[in-house]
Design an enzyme around this catalytic site. Structure first.
Site, PDB file in Angstrom:
ATOM      1  N   CYS A 116       0.909  -1.266   0.136  1.00 24.37           N
ATOM      2  CA  CYS A 116      -0.011   0.180   0.177  1.00 24.37           C
ATOM      3  C   CYS A 116       0.790   1.368   0.007  1.00 24.37           C
ATOM      4  O   CYS A 116       0.434   2.283  -0.226  1.00 24.37           O
ATOM      5  CB  CYS A 116      -0.943   0.083   1.063  1.00 24.37           C
ATOM      6  SG  CYS A 116      -2.145  -1.361   1.155  1.00 24.37           S
ATOM      7  N   HIS A 265      -3.739   6.723   1.911  1.00 22.57           N
ATOM      8  CA  HIS A 265      -4.117   5.465   1.086  1.00 22.57           C
ATOM      9  C   HIS A 265      -5.570   5.199   1.779  1.00 22.57           C
ATOM     10  O   HIS A 265      -5.722   5.399   2.755  1.00 22.57           O
ATOM     11  CB  HIS A 265      -3.157   4.477   1.839  1.00 22.57           C
ATOM     12  CG  HIS A 265      -3.410   2.939   1.323  1.00 22.57           C
ATOM     13  ND1 HIS A 265      -3.508   2.771   0.041  1.00 22.57           N
ATOM     14  CD2 HIS A 265      -3.753   1.966   1.997  1.00 22.57           C
ATOM     15  CE1 HIS A 265      -3.840   1.488  -0.169  1.00 22.57           C
ATOM     16  NE2 HIS A 265      -4.310   0.863   1.010  1.00 22.57           N
ATOM     17  N   ASN A 295     -10.017  -1.032  -1.520  1.00 20.36           N
ATOM     18  CA  ASN A 295      -8.425  -0.826  -1.391  1.00 20.36           C
ATOM     19  C   ASN A 295      -7.860  -1.277  -2.648  1.00 20.36           C
ATOM     20  O   ASN A 295      -7.549  -2.546  -2.845  1.00 20.36           O
ATOM     21  CB  ASN A 295      -7.934  -1.470  -0.199  1.00 20.36           C
ATOM     22  CG  ASN A 295      -6.351  -1.546   0.278  1.00 20.36           C
ATOM     23  OD1 ASN A 295      -5.739  -0.694  -0.713  1.00 20.36           O
ATOM     24  ND2 ASN A 295      -5.978  -1.936   1.018  1.00 20.36           N
TER      25      ASN A 295
HETATM   26  O1  UT7 Z   1      -3.671  -1.363   3.592  1.00 15.26           O
HETATM   27  C1  UT7 Z   1      -3.687  -2.423   4.592  1.00 15.26           C
HETATM   28  C2  UT7 Z   1      -4.769  -3.289   4.171  1.00 15.26           C
HETATM   29  N1  UT7 Z   1      -5.705  -3.589   5.443  1.00 15.26           N
HETATM   30  C3  UT7 Z   1      -6.350  -2.713   6.469  1.00 15.26           C
HETATM   31  O2  UT7 Z   1      -5.906  -1.602   6.543  1.00 15.26           O
HETATM   32  C4  UT7 Z   1      -7.168  -3.579   7.262  1.00 15.26           C
HETATM   33  C5  UT7 Z   1      -7.152  -2.744   8.535  1.00 15.26           C
HETATM   34  N2  UT7 Z   1      -8.220  -3.226   9.532  1.00 15.26           N
HETATM   35  C6  UT7 Z   1      -9.628  -3.364   9.223  1.00 15.26           C
HETATM   36  O3  UT7 Z   1      -9.882  -2.545   8.399  1.00 15.26           O
HETATM   37  C7  UT7 Z   1     -10.665  -3.824  10.160  1.00 15.26           C
HETATM   38  O4  UT7 Z   1      -9.844  -4.486  11.114  1.00 15.26           O
HETATM   39  C8  UT7 Z   1     -11.380  -4.876   9.417  1.00 15.26           C
HETATM   40  C9  UT7 Z   1     -12.455  -4.045   8.488  1.00 15.26           C
HETATM   41  C10 UT7 Z   1     -10.801  -5.859   8.540  1.00 15.26           C
HETATM   42  C11 UT7 Z   1     -12.118  -5.557  10.349  1.00 15.26           C
HETATM   43  O5  UT7 Z   1     -12.983  -4.619  11.297  1.00 15.26           O
HETATM   44  P1  UT7 Z   1     -13.205  -4.809  12.809  1.00 15.26           P
HETATM   45  O6  UT7 Z   1     -13.941  -4.050  13.272  1.00 15.26           O
HETATM   46  O7  UT7 Z   1     -11.678  -4.938  13.143  1.00 15.26           O
HETATM   47  O8  UT7 Z   1     -13.672  -6.201  13.055  1.00 15.26           O
HETATM   48  P2  UT7 Z   1     -13.312  -7.927  13.510  1.00 15.26           P
HETATM   49  O9  UT7 Z   1     -12.277  -8.286  12.676  1.00 15.26           O
HETATM   50  O10 UT7 Z   1     -12.955  -7.101  15.101  1.00 15.26           O
HETATM   51  O11 UT7 Z   1     -14.276  -8.757  13.479  1.00 15.26           O
HETATM   52  C12 UT7 Z   1     -15.702  -8.467  14.079  1.00 15.26           C
HETATM   53  C13 UT7 Z   1     -16.707  -9.466  13.547  1.00 15.26           C
HETATM   54  C14 UT7 Z   1     -16.028 -10.706  14.009  1.00 15.26           C
HETATM   55  O12 UT7 Z   1     -17.107 -11.852  14.413  1.00 15.26           O
HETATM   56  P3  UT7 Z   1     -17.231 -12.297  15.893  1.00 15.26           P
HETATM   57  O13 UT7 Z   1     -15.723 -12.999  16.098  1.00 15.26           O
HETATM   58  O14 UT7 Z   1     -17.167 -10.774  16.769  1.00 15.26           O
HETATM   59  O15 UT7 Z   1     -18.267 -13.145  16.145  1.00 15.26           O
HETATM   60  C15 UT7 Z   1     -15.807 -11.347  12.365  1.00 15.26           C
HETATM   61  O16 UT7 Z   1     -15.727 -12.683  12.065  1.00 15.26           O
HETATM   62  O17 UT7 Z   1     -17.043  -9.497  12.355  1.00 15.26           O
HETATM   63  C16 UT7 Z   1     -16.788 -10.568  11.799  1.00 15.26           C
HETATM   64  N3  UT7 Z   1     -16.375 -10.421  10.190  1.00 15.26           N
HETATM   65  C17 UT7 Z   1     -17.297 -10.072   9.389  1.00 15.26           C
HETATM   66  N4  UT7 Z   1     -18.527 -10.084   9.169  1.00 15.26           N
HETATM   67  C18 UT7 Z   1     -19.352 -10.021   8.123  1.00 15.26           C
HETATM   68  C19 UT7 Z   1     -15.083  -9.975   9.844  1.00 15.26           C
HETATM   69  N5  UT7 Z   1     -15.311 -10.006   8.504  1.00 15.26           N
HETATM   70  C20 UT7 Z   1     -16.417  -9.883   7.880  1.00 15.26           C
HETATM   71  C21 UT7 Z   1     -17.246  -9.486   6.667  1.00 15.26           C
HETATM   72  N6  UT7 Z   1     -18.576  -9.708   7.020  1.00 15.26           N
HETATM   73  N7  UT7 Z   1     -16.549  -9.476   5.771  1.00 15.26           N
END
Ligand code: UT7
Length: 338
Positions: A116, A265, A295
């Site tokens: 990125c 980014h 992204n």
């Molecule tokens: O350039 C670098 C590229 N990447 C990034 O910058 C990513 C940075 N991180 C993020 O943007 C966030 O961490 C995410 C968007 C990836 C995830 O958001 P979050 O608020 O940190 O969610 P989480 O990982 O804590 O997940 C919360 C819940 C989980 O379920 P449980 O364990 O609470 O039951 C996940 O399994 O959301 C679930 N989950 C989803 N649900 C529906 C994870 N992905 C999805 C999805 N749809 N696509």
């Protein structure tokens, strides 16, 4: 400032493949929802390539558009730099494939693998070649295909919903400047912290495996898909992009108020909102494209610049700050007088 040789952006171009994939389309392929994706990331849709398209094809479209925008002939380009994490093949680099597709040869063709942050690293490298007087015109391209390499199932949903395909490019040309008000790249700032390498990575194919570059065991484990510790990436992205912007401002002795437009980014709208809030940047000064492209990694910043030029937001004379963070971890920033 006495007369100095600097580089300036003389043209921008971009390309996204025509196929639009909405959050509802993804919800048909995995257990996710438009509501979850919009609320957590700000993404509403992204573009995916058709099966026949390669990364160098996207790069070619963006490169040609940037050349037209700069009114520069391809024969006059001194160097090609392609930033990508999704190269056409393991080797050689995508810049070599692009060079042939452009129909130019013998100029250096360099690939940058900084994910990125790739566009900022690539621009910084081009800037150094121009400042030393070695080259006059460098074409810098960020191009990515993610859609062919994602785990399109519920298991991969945390990563898969984030990414889209696209390419952006700029032409950088040598210019003589008298003052910091003249159009130029004022400074670039590059960083990395390899201790975060496995917080966002794609393990296989890889020479670090004792059992070979890519094996059935790797494929069964899903090592060919990107793997991410989302929380660690999120926290570091906010911290490092904020630091990067502060670095660029301090180096050039300008304040946040002096900056007209910020290109961050685009990985997650919440990351950019948090950076803006932490630094005290008014939201209208941040140019976001994540809602429509997701992204697009190294393509994100030049694609945003292309859109901002096209819709009249980015105007000559503006002071522009760019910041990026990504896999590596890598991060960087730059300040540009447009
Ligand atoms: O350039 C670098 C590229 N990447 C990034 O910058 C990513 C940075 N991180 C993020 O943007 C966030 O961490 C995410 C968007 C990836 C995830 O958001 P979050 O608020 O940190 O969610 P989480 O990982 O804590 O997940 C919360 C819940 C989980 O379920 P449980 O364990 O609470 O039951 C996940 O399994 O959301 C679930 N989950 C989803 N649900 C529906 C994870 N992905 C999805 C999805 N749809 N696509």
């Amino acid at each position: 400032m006495t007369v100095a040789i600097r580089s300036r952006v003389t043209g921008v171009g971009g390309f996204v493949p025509p196929r639009i994939v909405t959050n509802d389309d993804l919800a048909e392929l995995m257990d996710t929802s438009d509501e979850w994706i919009v609320e957590r990331t700000g993404i509403r849709r992204r573009h995916w390539v058709d099966p026949e398209t390669s990364t160098s094809d996207l790069a070619l479209e963006a490169a040609n558009a940037a050349l037209i925008s700069a009114s520069v002939d391809k024969e006059d380009i001194d160097m090609l730099i392609v930033a990508t994490l999704s190269s056409d093949h393991f080797f050689p680099g995508t810049a070599c494939f692009l060079q042939t597709k452009m129909g130019i040869s013998e100029i250096p063709a360099l690939d940058i693998r900084q994910q990125c942050t790739g566009f900022i690293y690539a621009t910084s490298i081009a800037d150094q070649f121009i400042r030393t007087g070695m080259y006059q015109k460098v074409l810098v391209i960020g191009a990515e295909i993610h859609s062919k390499g994602l785990d399109i199932s519920t298991e991969g949903r945390d990563v898969t919903i984030l990414f889209g395909d696209g390419a952006g490019a700029v032409v950088l040309e040598s210019t003589e400047v008298d003052t910091a008000e003249d159009p130029q790249i004022l400074s670039t700032h590059l960083h990395a912290d390899g201790s975060g390498a496995t917080d966002l990575w794609l393990p296989s194919p890889g020479m670090a495996f004792p059992d070979g570059l890519v094996t059935h065991e790797h494929l069964d484990r899903g090592d060919q898909y990107p793997q991410m510790n989302g929380r660690a990436v999120y926290v570091n992205a906010v911290k490092r992009m904020s630091e990067g912007i502060q670095d660029a401002l301090a180096t050039n002795e300008v304040s946040l108020d002096d900056v007209d437009l910020f290109f961050f980014h685009q990985a997650n709208l919440r990351i950019n909102e948090a950076v803006a809030q932490r630094l005290g940047i008014p939201p209208e000064k941040v140019y976001n494209t994540i809602h429509k492209y997701g992204n697009t990694t190294a393509a994100t910043i030049p694609l945003g610049m292309r859109d901002a030029v096209d819709d009249g937001t980015l105007q000559p004379g503006m002071l522009v700050a760019c910041g990026a963070f990504g896999s590596g971890f890598t991060w960087g920033s730059m300040l540009i007088r447009w």
